[in-house]
Design an enzyme around this catalytic site. Structure first.
Site, short mmCIF file in Angstrom:
data_model
loop_
_atom_site.label_atom_id
_atom_site.label_comp_id
_atom_site.label_asym_id
_atom_site.label_seq_id
_atom_site.Cartn_x
_atom_site.Cartn_y
_atom_site.Cartn_z
N ASP A 84 0.85 -1.19 0.00
CA ASP A 84 0.00 0.00 0.00
C ASP A 84 0.88 1.24 0.00
O ASP A 84 2.10 1.16 0.14
CB ASP A 84 -0.95 -0.01 1.20
CG ASP A 84 -0.22 -0.04 2.53
OD1 ASP A 84 1.00 0.16 2.56
OD2 ASP A 84 -0.88 -0.27 3.56
N ASP B 218 -8.12 -7.63 -0.02
CA ASP B 218 -7.25 -7.82 1.15
C ASP B 218 -8.01 -7.35 2.38
O ASP B 218 -8.91 -6.51 2.28
CB ASP B 218 -5.95 -7.02 1.03
CG ASP B 218 -6.15 -5.56 1.44
OD1 ASP B 218 -5.74 -5.19 2.57
OD2 ASP B 218 -6.73 -4.78 0.65
N CYS C 11 -13.23 -28.62 6.75
CA CYS C 11 -11.99 -27.90 6.43
C CYS C 11 -10.80 -28.86 6.40
O CYS C 11 -10.70 -29.78 7.23
CB CYS C 11 -11.75 -26.79 7.44
SG CYS C 11 -10.27 -25.81 7.11
N CYS D 298 -7.54 -27.65 6.56
CA CYS D 298 -6.36 -26.94 7.03
C CYS D 298 -5.66 -27.74 8.14
O CYS D 298 -6.22 -28.69 8.70
CB CYS D 298 -6.72 -25.55 7.53
SG CYS D 298 -7.40 -25.47 9.22
N CYS E 124 -7.60 -28.02 11.47
CA CYS E 124 -8.80 -28.85 11.47
C CYS E 124 -8.51 -30.31 11.12
O CYS E 124 -9.10 -31.22 11.70
CB CYS E 124 -9.83 -28.30 10.48
SG CYS E 124 -10.55 -26.72 10.97
N HIS F 243 -6.27 -21.43 10.24
CA HIS F 243 -7.61 -21.83 9.77
C HIS F 243 -8.30 -20.70 9.02
O HIS F 243 -8.84 -20.92 7.92
CB HIS F 243 -8.50 -22.26 10.94
CG HIS F 243 -9.93 -22.41 10.51
ND1 HIS F 243 -10.39 -23.53 9.86
CD2 HIS F 243 -10.97 -21.54 10.55
CE1 HIS F 243 -11.66 -23.35 9.54
NE2 HIS F 243 -12.04 -22.14 9.95
#
Length: 396
Positions: free
Chosen positions: A90, A274, A312, A314, A317, A360
Site C-alpha cells: 500500500d 485484502d 476444512c 487446514c 482442522c 484456519h
C-alpha cells in the site's frame, strides 16, 4: 511488468489471470496482509501450503522499521522476508490518515510525527513511490488521501459532506498524477495502481474513475470503503464502482472484508481483495467457517471434540491425516485439533492458539476464493453463491 487475462465472465463476476514479475496470480484472489513483512502468526511455508499467491506489505511501517537502508541491502521486501511470490504494497496513505491529530495534510504531502520515536517526517507521492521502489513490490499503490466516513470523533463530529469528499477526491487525483510521474522517473519495472476515491457519493466516484482511466494505470483500486460507514453504504459503492472500471485491467477492493463481502465484491466485478479481518479476528477468538462464525471463547466449546470446521482441510482442522509420522508413529497421521483444545489455548493465553486460529481463517478465505474460481470456470457462480449464503446461515 503486469499482464491481465480475462478468462471468463458470469454476469459481472470475472475469472482472470494476473502475471507479475514474481509470478502468476489466479483471480479472484484474497491477499493476506503482512504489515511488518510477516503475516502475523503464520510461517511462510504455511502460506505456501494453504495456497497464498500474493501477500501485502505496509509501506509506512516498513519505512519506519527496519528502514530503507536495510531493505535495500536485501534487494527489497522479497529477499528480506524470504517470499518468492508476488507482493503488493500500500502507499502509506491509510496509516498516515489514521494518525489523526499527529499529522497535517497539505497539497505537497503529509507532515506527521513518527509513532515510533516522534521524529518529524514527510510523506508525499514522490516519497511513497521512492519507498515502494526500494521495497520492489510487484504492485505499487499511488499515494491517496483516504476519505473518511466521519469527520472528527464519531460522537462529536459529522458524516463527510459532498464538498469535503470532493476536496479529498481531487487531492488524491492530483497525487495520482504525481505518483505516476515519479514512478516513471524512477523507472520502476513493476506496476502502479490508481485508487478511486469519492466517499459515499456515486457521482464523485465516477469523476475519480474517469480521471484515473484517462491516466491509463495498469490496474485500479477502489479505496475509502470499510472506513466506518454502514454496510448498506459500502454495498452501494461496491455496486456502483468496480464494474465501471476497464474490463481489461485488474480491479482491487481495498481493505474488505467478511466472507459475504468477498462474494458480493466478486459479483460486482472485483478481482482482488485484502483485509486484516481473518488474522485479527483469529487472534481475538473469532473463527470463520463454511457454516458461519464461531466464537471460540464461548464456554460451550470447553469440552467440544469437534474440529473448528468439519469440512476444512487446514492443519488446525485436519492435522496430518494421511501423512506418516517419523520414528514409529501411527501411519494414519492424526485428525487435527478440537474446539476444546483451541478454547483452552485461548483461555490460557498460549501463543499456539492464535497461530492455529490464523492458519484456519486464512485457509478458509483462500479456499473460498479457490471455490469461487472453480465455480466461475464451470459457469456456476450463481449456484455457488446461493449455496454459500445458505451454508453460512446454517450456523456452527
Amino acid at each position: 511488468m503486469l499482464r491481465f487475462e480475462l478468462l471468463r465472465t458470469e454476469g459481472q463476476a470475472r475469472r482472470g489471470r494476473l502475471t507479475l514479475n514474481h509470478g502468476v496470480v489466479e483471480t479472484p484472489i484474497f491477499m493476506p496482509v503482512g504489515t511488518y513483512g510477516t503475516v502475523k502468526g503464520v510461517l511462510p511455508r504455511s502460506l505456501h501450503d494453504m495456497g497464498a499467491q500474493i501477500i501485502l506489505g505496509n509501506t509506512f511501517h516498513l519505512w519506519m522499521r527496519p528502514g530503507l537502508d536495510v531493505m535495500q541491502s536485501f534487494g527489497g521486501l522479497h529477499g528480506f522476508e524470504q517470499w518468492n511470490k508476488p507482493i503488493l504494497t500500500d502507499s502509506g496513505g491509510f496509516q498516515v490518515w489514521s494518525l489523526g491529530a499527529m499529522r497535517k495534510i497539505t497539497e505537497q504531502g503529509v507532515h506527521f510525527a513518527s509513532p515510533v520515536n516522534g521524529d518529524k517526517l514527510f510523506m508525499s507521492p514522490e516519497v511513497s513511490m521512492q519507498i515502494q521502489t526500494t521495497l520492489n513490490s510487484d504492485i505499487v499503490m499511488q499515494l491517496d488521501e483516504c476519505t473518511p466516513y466521519w469527520q472528527g470523533d464519531k460522537g462529536s463530529g459529522h458524516i463527510t459532506t459532498e464538498a469535503e469528499a470532493r476536496v479529498s477526491m481531487e487531492l488524491s487525483q492530483r497525487w495520482a498524477r504525481r505518483s505516476q510521474a515519479e514512478f516513471a522517473r524512477l523507472e520502476n519495472p513493476n506496476a502502479l495502481f490508481g485508487i478511486v476515491q469519492g466517499g459515499m457519493f456515486e457521482h464523485l466516484r465516477q469523476e475519480s474513475l474517469e480521471a484515473l482511466v484517462e491516466m491509463d494505470f495498469p490496474g485500479y483500486a477502489v479505496g475509502g470503503v470499510s472506513v466506518g460507514e454502514p454496510k448498506d453504504e459500502m454495498n452501494r459503492i461496491m455496486a456502483h464502482t468496480p464494474h465501471r472500471l476497464p474490463a481489461h485491467k485488474p480491479r482491487y477492493l481495498m481493505g474488505v472484508g467478511t466472507p459475504e463481502d468477498l462474494i458480493n465484491g466478486v459479483a460486482n466485478g472485483v478481482d482482488m481483495f485484502d483485509c486484516v479481518m481473518p488474522t485479527r479476528n483469529a487472534r481475538n477468538g473469532t473463527i470463520f467457517t463454511r457454516y458461519g462464525d464461531l466464537k471460540l471463547r464461548n464456554a460451550r466449546h470447553k469440552a467440544d471434540h469437534q474440529p473448528l470446521d468439519p469440512s476444512c482441510t487446514c492443519y488446525a482442522c485436519a492435522g496430518t491425516a494421511g501423512i506418516s509420522w517419523e520414528q514409529g508413529g501411527p501411519d494414519h497421521g492424526w485428525q487435527g485439533f478440537s474446539r476444546a483444545y483451541l478454547h483452552h489455548l485461548d483461555r490460557c493465553g498460549e501463543m499456539l492458539g492464535p497461530m492455529l486460529a490464523t492458519i484456519h481463517n486464512l485457509h478458509y478465505y483462500l479456499n473460498l476464493m479457490r471455490e469461487v474460481r472453480e465455480a466461475l470456470d464451470a459457469g456456476a457462480f450463481a449456484a455457488f453463491t446461493a449455496r454459500f449464503h445458505a451454508e453460512r446461515a446454517r450456523g456452527v
